[in-house]
Design an enzyme around this catalytic site. Structure first.
Site, PDB file in Angstrom:
ATOM      1  CG  HIS A   1      -1.747   1.209   1.411  1.00 11.64           C
ATOM      2  ND1 HIS A   1      -3.061   1.279   1.023  1.00 11.64           N
ATOM      3  CD2 HIS A   1      -1.449   2.419   1.926  1.00 11.64           C
ATOM      4  CE1 HIS A   1      -3.523   2.482   1.294  1.00 11.64           C
ATOM      5  NE2 HIS A   1      -2.565   3.193   1.854  1.00 11.64           N
ATOM      6  CD  GLU A   2       2.105   3.382   3.636  1.00  3.38           C
ATOM      7  OE1 GLU A   2       2.307   4.451   3.047  1.00  3.38           O
ATOM      8  OE2 GLU A   2       1.108   3.194   4.339  1.00  3.38           O
TER       9      GLU A   2
ATOM     10  CG  HIS B   1       0.338   6.167  -0.700  1.00  7.54           C
ATOM     11  ND1 HIS B   1      -0.784   6.705  -1.265  1.00  7.54           N
ATOM     12  CD2 HIS B   1      -0.063   5.666   0.492  1.00  7.54           C
ATOM     13  CE1 HIS B   1      -1.810   6.534  -0.462  1.00  7.54           C
ATOM     14  NE2 HIS B   1      -1.398   5.897   0.615  1.00  7.54           N
TER      15      HIS B   1
ATOM     16  CD  GLU C   1      -4.860   6.467   2.306  1.00  6.68           C
ATOM     17  OE1 GLU C   1      -4.632   5.275   2.566  1.00  6.68           O
ATOM     18  OE2 GLU C   1      -3.976   7.332   2.274  1.00  6.68           O
TER      19      GLU C   1
END
Lengths: 471, 185
Positions: free
Chosen positions: A145-146, A149, A229
């Site tokens: 997930h990071e 980003h 997100e």
């Protein structure tokens, strides 16, 4: 995957036009209210200067400010091998040019964030509490997930948006407070002097705008943050090919009620879940930086057919009734099936052992040295411990200090600083064969392994402290 | 005179096309090679890790001689394999042997608590994951290259210069297919 990045770039231009026009309008109206006739353009000028300075700070120092605000410590492979491995796996999956720097935050609340203005200079920070709670597959989900980003350039985008929001808020605050303390008399006096009714009307418009503009920009900023997100979740599952990992990680993170002490309003949108959430309050509102976790989990659990963007889109539609992925992302039609989870290599621990593990991790991050006595007791030494020997507190045996080891740990922790007085031995030279795993034999007989991703120009032997130059 | 000129122009254009197509095929082939070398690094790393893992496990698993022999044999086959096709086959066998090993390990709780074994297994798991993630990149490149070889007009050039299709690297999930051995002792 690349279409999505391009769509992001297009949208960021729109965002700048929208937020920038609010900023310009605010500068103009306030300037005009104070100095009717001429002040408008000066107001715009001042607003833009504030914005440019802040943006420069955000662009060049944003990540180091964020990391030092959260008191994050950089770690290497030997402090937490699993974390390091998971990040390098995701680096391969995301096809990033370099492995992001890895930081651990000394916090019990489970959370994580990514930072860095471009992929080559990115960093991922996780809290010690997160590492303590999640298993390997869940950790992989969070890291993915990071990484998303970073891959989707969300960080740059959110930094600039955040700076714009900050500028708008600051200018409005200064104006409104100035008005409050002067009782509005200066403005009235000035407006009377030059333009009888124009300035007065302008003043009312300025007050209204100064109240509304921060709210509007904030709403806009939060809406974008929420969308990012979701998109990062979609990219993360595409990278790991295992949606359940992220889903159960989010579940575990949301079930924790520990307060996060180093997060604040500005840094909140950077984290994987909102660090400032208050228990018992729903976060579905317009003023939340993150989408409701329950919804995120539900979407991820609905992705049983495959993990490309189309699958995420249909799962999202099933849960919320709307679409989320931009059409450019939906060209991604190659079917990628869900992967089997990888083997969990973390130890099964009791609550008490977990607590101890947590403490050890924090100590390792802060440069403590661990010694194991013959009786089995683990002795933890602070980084500035200098005595040549100690006696074991349990069995009273005398233990010699491995000074080279302490120096090595200290130098690893203060990476970048010059290593002082570690060794007086003659340095050795080693010629590298290529980008492979290699074993170097020190002249004291100790073996040192270096990985294919090792980029340094020297290593120090952890037995005798000799420095080996790598050519 | 003008007929000769037209002839030379046509030949020139033809040569230009052939050279361009040949170069693009070479570029694609190099990309496949590059993608393979990414995997190869990880495969070598796995070969380096396996003996350590076997050594650590041997002390605990006295009755699993067969499993260890399978692994050792598969590993030496994989290390000897020459071209990519052979390597893929050998690596599949090795993955199979490792899969069986992972199933058997479940019966030895002492081994699973061993710190040294756990850290070796962590390294092995990450290597396997890295292989699987870089495999995706390799297969994409191979698909691209094979399409080019099969499609007109580049298939003519490919036939002339003996370009061969590259093999995909697929590994079946062993844990899913084989039924784990159950032991009552």
């Amino acid at each position: 995957m690349w279409e999505l990045i391009r769509a992001n770039k297009r949208k960021s231009i729109l965002l700048f036009i929208f937020m920038g026009s609010i900023l310009i309008l605010l500068g103009y109206v306030i300037g005009e209210a104070y100095f009717p006739g001429k002040g408008g353009y000066n107001g715009i000028f001042i607003a833009l200067i504030i914005w440019v300075i802040w943006s420069m700070i955000g662009y060049f120092n944003g990540s180091s400010i964020l990391l030092s605000l959260s008191r994050a410590k950089e770690v290497t492979h030997n402090i937490h091998p699993q974390l390091f491995n998971v990040v390098s796996e995701m680096k391969i999956a995301a096809n990033l040019p370099a492995i992001p720097k890895i930081y651990i935050i000394n916090e019990e609340a489970p959370n994580a964030f990514a930072t860095g203005r471009k992929p080559e200079k990115s960093a991922i920070a996780v809290t010690a509490g997160l590492l303590n709670r999640l298993n390997r597959n869940e950790l992989q989900g969070v890291i993915a997930h990071e990484m998303s980003h970073i891959l989707n350039r969300d960080i740059l985008y959110m930094t600039f948006a955040g700076v714009m929001l900050g500028t708008v808020v600051m200018i409005s605050q200064i104006f409104l407070r100035g008005l409050w303390y002067s009782g509005g008399s200066t403005a009235r006096y000035r407006s009377k002097r030059s333009n009888k009714d124009g300035g007065g009307a302008m003043m009312i418009i300025a007050i209204v705008l100064a109240i509304l503009a921060p709210i509007l920009t904030r709403l806009f900023y939060f809406a974008i943050s929420r969308k990012r997100e979701y998109l990062a979740d979609a990219t993360a599952t595409r990278l790991t090919r295992y949606p359940e990992g992220l889903a159960s990680a989010l579940e575990k993170i949301s079930s924790s009620n520990i307060k996060f002490s180093t997060a604040n309003n500005i840094t909140a949108p950077m984290y994987i879940v909102n660090p400032l959430k208050k228990t018992g309050r729903s976060l579905t509102g317009l003023f939340s930086t993150h989408p409701p976790i329950k919804e995120r989990i539900k979407i991820l659990r609905n992705m049983s057919h495959g993990v490309n963007y189309n699958n995420y889109q249909s799962a999202f539609r099933m849960v919320t009734g709307k679409g989320i992925i931009p059409t450019s992302g939906l060209k991604d039609s190659k079917n990628i099936p869900v992967k089997e989870p990888s083997k969990d290599t973390s130890k099964q621990l009791s609550v008490k052992e977990k607590k101890r593990e947590f403490g050890d991790l924090i100590r390792a991050v802060n440069g403590f040295v661990f010694l194991t006595c013959v009786c089995g007791l683990k002795i933890k030494l602070p980084p500035n411990f200098k005595k040549p020997e100690i006696s074991c507190p349990r069995c009273k045996r005398t233990i010699q200090m491995p000074l080279a080891k302490i120096a090595a740990v200290a130098s690893a922790v203060s990476a970048g600083e010059a290593i002082k007085g570690t060794s007086t031995l003659k340095p050795q030279k080693y010629i590298r064969k290529g980008k492979i795993w290699e074993t170097i034999t020190c002249s004291c007989g100790n073996h040192i392994q270096i990985s294919p991703s090792f980029m340094g120009s020297k290593v120090s032997c952890n037995k005798c402290g000799r420095i080996i130059k790598i050519l | 005179m003008s007929g000769l000129l037209i002839f030379f122009v046509i030949v020139g254009i033809l040569i230009f096309f052939i050279v361009g197509m040949y170069n693009s095929l070479i570029r694609l082939k190099n990309q496949v090679k590059n993608a393979w070398s990414q995997i190869d690094v990880q495969l070598k790393r796995r070969h380096d890790l396996i003996p350590n893992l076997v050594e650590t496990a041997k002390g605990y698993m006295k009755h699993e001689r067969e499993t260890f022999e399978n692994i050792t044999r598969a590993r030496s086959h994989a290390m000897k394999a020459g071209n990519i096709g052979e390597k893929i086959k050998a690596e599949k066998a090795l993955s199979g042997a490792m899969g069986m090993f992972n199933v058997v390990v479940e019966n030895y709780p002492d081994l699973k608590a061993n710190q040294n074994f756990l850290s070796l297994q962590e390294e092995l798991t990450t290597t396997e994951n890295k292989i699987s993630f870089s495999r995706q990149g390799y297969n994409d490149q191979v698909l691209f290259f094979n399409n080019k070889i099969q499609m007109f007009p580049s298939n003519i050039i490919a036939g002339m210069f003996h370009f061969k299709e590259e093999e995909f690297f697929e590994i079946e999930d062993v844990n899913k297919k084989e039924v784990p051995k159950v032991k009552f002792s």
